[in-house]
Enzyme design. Structure first.
Site, PDB file in Angstrom:
ATOM      1  N   ASP A  91      42.729  37.730  35.742  1.00  0.00           N
ATOM      2  CA  ASP A  91      41.428  38.334  35.476  1.00  0.00           C
ATOM      3  C   ASP A  91      40.527  38.325  36.700  1.00  0.00           C
ATOM      4  O   ASP A  91      39.547  39.072  36.761  1.00  0.00           O
ATOM      5  CB  ASP A  91      40.750  37.597  34.315  1.00  0.00           C
ATOM      6  N   ARG A  92      40.824  37.472  37.682  1.00  0.00           N
ATOM      7  CA  ARG A  92      39.991  37.393  38.884  1.00  0.00           C
ATOM      8  C   ARG A  92      40.259  38.538  39.847  1.00  0.00           C
ATOM      9  O   ARG A  92      39.459  38.767  40.755  1.00  0.00           O
ATOM     10  CB  ARG A  92      40.232  36.049  39.602  1.00  0.00           C
TER      11      ARG A  92
ATOM     12  N   MET B   2      33.003  40.414  29.714  1.00  0.00           N
ATOM     13  CA  MET B   2      32.272  41.534  30.299  1.00  0.00           C
ATOM     14  C   MET B   2      32.677  41.827  31.737  1.00  0.00           C
ATOM     15  O   MET B   2      32.139  42.750  32.348  1.00  0.00           O
ATOM     16  CB  MET B   2      30.770  41.236  30.256  1.00  0.00           C
ATOM     17  N   ARG B   3      33.624  41.050  32.287  1.00  0.00           N
ATOM     18  CA  ARG B   3      33.988  41.276  33.686  1.00  0.00           C
ATOM     19  C   ARG B   3      34.589  42.666  33.880  1.00  0.00           C
ATOM     20  O   ARG B   3      34.365  43.308  34.907  1.00  0.00           O
ATOM     21  CB  ARG B   3      34.958  40.194  34.167  1.00  0.00           C
ATOM     22  N   ALA B   4      35.345  43.150  32.904  1.00  0.00           N
ATOM     23  CA  ALA B   4      35.959  44.465  33.039  1.00  0.00           C
ATOM     24  C   ALA B   4      34.903  45.551  33.166  1.00  0.00           C
ATOM     25  O   ALA B   4      35.046  46.482  33.975  1.00  0.00           O
ATOM     26  CB  ALA B   4      36.864  44.740  31.841  1.00  0.00           C
TER      27      ALA B   4
END
Length: 687
Positions: free
Chosen positions: A193-194, A274-276
């Protein structure tokens, strides 16, 4: 230093080159993960990118690359005065898979500590990569303790070092680029995810393009400098375009329409957190700047989704990352309605609003849609979901002929839903590769003591070394602040952590296991254990036995996904050559012991315990099982026997192996049959 292969000379791989260039324009996009088979120019393209990165201004003499206009107030080499600095090329720092923790984050300068009696910090690779590129080749093979440190630095933009009396914090903001071959194992979800973007690459199947790849590579190998010179103009042009896009980026406007499309797309694909959304917004904005525009269009949002969402969408454990482009187009169309609309369906200009219905299957209007070169080369039109189904035994196909998978063979059945399993671990203290299963002496983890080094000193135990040297200072004539240390005083720190094991599955695929419901449950149990092995960083192998032989369905590998695929297509039927399966497993473990002596094995035999294949099958199976007990191999037998009458054959097999037996129900972590179960080898029998 050798001349790197020019970035603009890489043939094809449009998505890969675009993703790297977007990060060169805006490092805030968050880096790139490049997935693909070996020999697809992954590393070549990444290393070539560093030559295109604009130079950076740094404070002269600062080991932590502080910006002269806004130096880090907490810099260990500071404080720095605000003012002019010096320019240098952006660095590309490579993190080797086998790097130590000290090499990554830095550590106490032992030489100065012992010789001068002062505490000084020696920076690591995270400091070198600040304001540059941190490249990890084969990132999926990176040890867990290094992954944890990368996660911390990527999340906070800083590296914190608290060890051996040293307390240091320094900025560590870098462009993280990783490459990996999925056949060697997947990446931990937290690190996955990073990465802001992900790209799937594969070798072209077009002969002309493959010819051009070979032609350019041979020309570069013959004369690297001359080849680079022929591409110098293209390199200069791309470098200038990166600089221009960086200047234009602050002026790009992300309107409400595209922002609504971004939010709707992330919600439609059920991404976590919410990173996407943030990464998609940054990517779409950067795409517009790269195209020389100050406004984000729908085509930018679509391309941003294809790069930012495949590795973030919610999926089953062994599903490959990917994105349903039809669903993506439907979502963008539903929430589009023009660049400035709110997605209400569009009464924008002309007066005849009414009953006119646009054709949803007409041209998609994405004039700026980038070329999509699918890495798998498939032409899936939506009907591929059932393309892998095999008719059941005896069921005629459309041609009227019944399939004949083999004498007594039944078609593969699907696995039941996986579940969380109990922890199966190898007893004792190992020294294998870092992982999360069994206790082991490792280069990281908690310090448990000190000992004299045997061979090369790899991890100094400072307190024990000082304690060993302290009584001899007067006899050695110490006169200054430094400590007089001799080689005999040095102490190696002993640390305890967790290791990954070789989990070898030996699965009974005979007729006694072939009832569809029963084999589905067995496959579900093995799939659950495979998922557990993936999470614990194990190598896995798969041996099956049926008919008259045992065969290696999957040699030991780090790719748990490959094991899941082989398991899914496993046919059943025939007699039960238990001894043949065990002997084949014994051969596999013998070879692996020669290849990797430090990695301990855990054998999981999935069977009902019956032995019917070959002469004297029961006694032969017993003799084969005792080979594992003699070698001290930790083993567990998953008892698949069902029904009101049980023969207890799996328990007898476990006794011969020197291991333990569990039923399918007891394998579940939420079972009330017991707590965490250690697999005992010969030590349990001796006790």
């Amino acid at each position: 230093m050798s001349t790197p292969f020019p970035f603009t000379a890489v043939v094809g791989q449009d998505d890969l080159r675009l993703a790297l260039l977007l990060n060169a324009v805006s490092p805030a996009v968050g880096g790139v993960l490049v997935r693909g088979e070996k020999g697809t120019a992954k590393s070549t393209a990444v290393r070539a990118l560093s030559a295109l990165m604009p130079e950076v201004d740094v404070v002269a003499g600062c080991r932590f690359s502080c910006a002269p206009a806004a130096p880090d107030p907490a810099c260990p080499d500071g404080p720095h005065e605000v003012g002019a600095g010096v320019q240098r090329p952006a660095r590309m720092v490579e993190l080797p898979v086998g790097a130590s923790e000290d090499r990554l984050v830095g550590a106490l300068d032992i030489e100065r500590a012992l010789a001068e009696g002062v505490k000084a910090f020696e920076p690591g690779l995270l400091a070198d990569a600040h304001r540059g590129i941190l490249y990890v080749d084969e990132v999926n093979l990176l040890h867990d303790h290094l992954v944890d440190l990368l996660l911390d630095a990527a999340a906070m933009g800083a590296s914190y070092v608290e060890r051996e009396g040293v307390s240091v914090r320094h900025a560590a903001r870098f462009l993280l680029v990783g490459t990996m071959n999925p056949e060697e194992g997947e990446l931990r979800p937290q690190l996955l995810d990073r990465f802001g973007l992900t790209v799937e690459v594969a070798a072209s199947r077009e002969p002309d393009q493959r010819v051009e790849v070979v032609r350019r590579r041979l020309a570069y190998d013959d004369d690297p400098d001359g080849f680079a010179g022929r591409w110098a103009d293209e390199e200069t042009s791309v470098r200038a375009r990166i600089v221009a896009a960086r200047k234009l980026l602050p002026s790009v406007v992300l309107g409400d329409g595209p922002l609504r499309q971004i939010a709707a797309t992330c919600a439609a694909f059920e991404v976590d957190g919410m990173r996407a959304d943030i990464v998609m917004a940054r990517t779409a904005t950067t795409l517009a700047a790269w195209a020389g525009r100050t406004e984000v269009l729908a085509e930018d949002v679509r391309q941003a989704a294809l790069l930012a969402l495949p590795h973030r969408r919610r999926r089953n454990p062994f599903d490959a990352p990917g994105l349903d482009e039809d669903k993506l187009d439907e979502t963008l169309e539903e929430f589009g309605g023009g660049d400035g609309s709110n997605g209400s369906g569009g009464s924008d200009d002309s007066g005849d609003s009414g009953d006119e219905d646009p054709d949803p299957d007409g041209p998609d209007g994405g004039g700026g849609q980038p070329p999509q070169e699918g890495p798998d080369g498939s032409n899936d039109d939506g009907s591929g979901e059932s393309s892998g189904e095999v008719p059941a035994q005896g069921e005629p196909s459309e041609s009227g002929q019944a399939p004949s998978p083999g004498a007594g063979e039944q078609a593969p059945v699907r696995a039941a839903e996986p579940f969380r399993t109990k922890v199966l671990s190898v007893p004792g203290l190992g020294e294998g590769a870092a992982g999360r299963r069994s206790r082991a002496r490792t280069e990281h983890g908690r310090t448990t003591g000190a000992r004299r080094p045997q061979g090369v000193l790899t991890k100094l135990h400072l307190a024990a070394t000082v304690q060993a040297a302290a009584p001899h200072q007067r006899a050695r004539g110490r006169s200054g602040p430094g400590l007089v240390v001799r080689r005999d005083d040095l102490r190696q720190a002993t640390r305890e952590g967790r290791e990954g094991n070789l989990v070898l599955f030996v699965v009974d695929a005979s007729g006694s296991m072939a009832a569809r419901q029963r084999m589905s449950a067995v496959k579900g149990a093995v799939l659950s254990l495979l998922l557990d092995a993936y999470q614990r960083r194990d190598k896995v192998g798969l041996v099956t036995f049926r008919g008259s032989t045992g065969e290696v369905a999957l040699p030991p590998t780090s790719s748990v996904d490959a094991a899941a695929v082989r398991l899914e297509s496993l046919p059943t039927g025939g007699r039960t050559p238990l001894a043949a399966g065990l002997l084949r497993a014994h051969d596999v473990l013998r070879v692996e012991r020669l290849r990797d002596p430090a990695r301990r094995a855990l054998m999981v035999v999935v069977t009902d315990g019956r032995a019917t294949g070959g002469p004297e099958p029961v006694s032969l199976a017993g003799r084969a099982a005792r080979l594992f007990a003699a070698d001290g191999v930790a083993s567990v037998v998953v008892d698949c026997e069902s029904g009101p009458v049980r023969l207890g054959l799996a328990g007898q097999l476990a006794g011969e192996l020197g291991g333990t037996a569990v039923t399918l129900d007891e394998l579940r972590a939420d079972s009330i049959a017991g707590l965490v179960r250690d697999v005992q080898g010969n030590s349990r029998r001796a006790a």
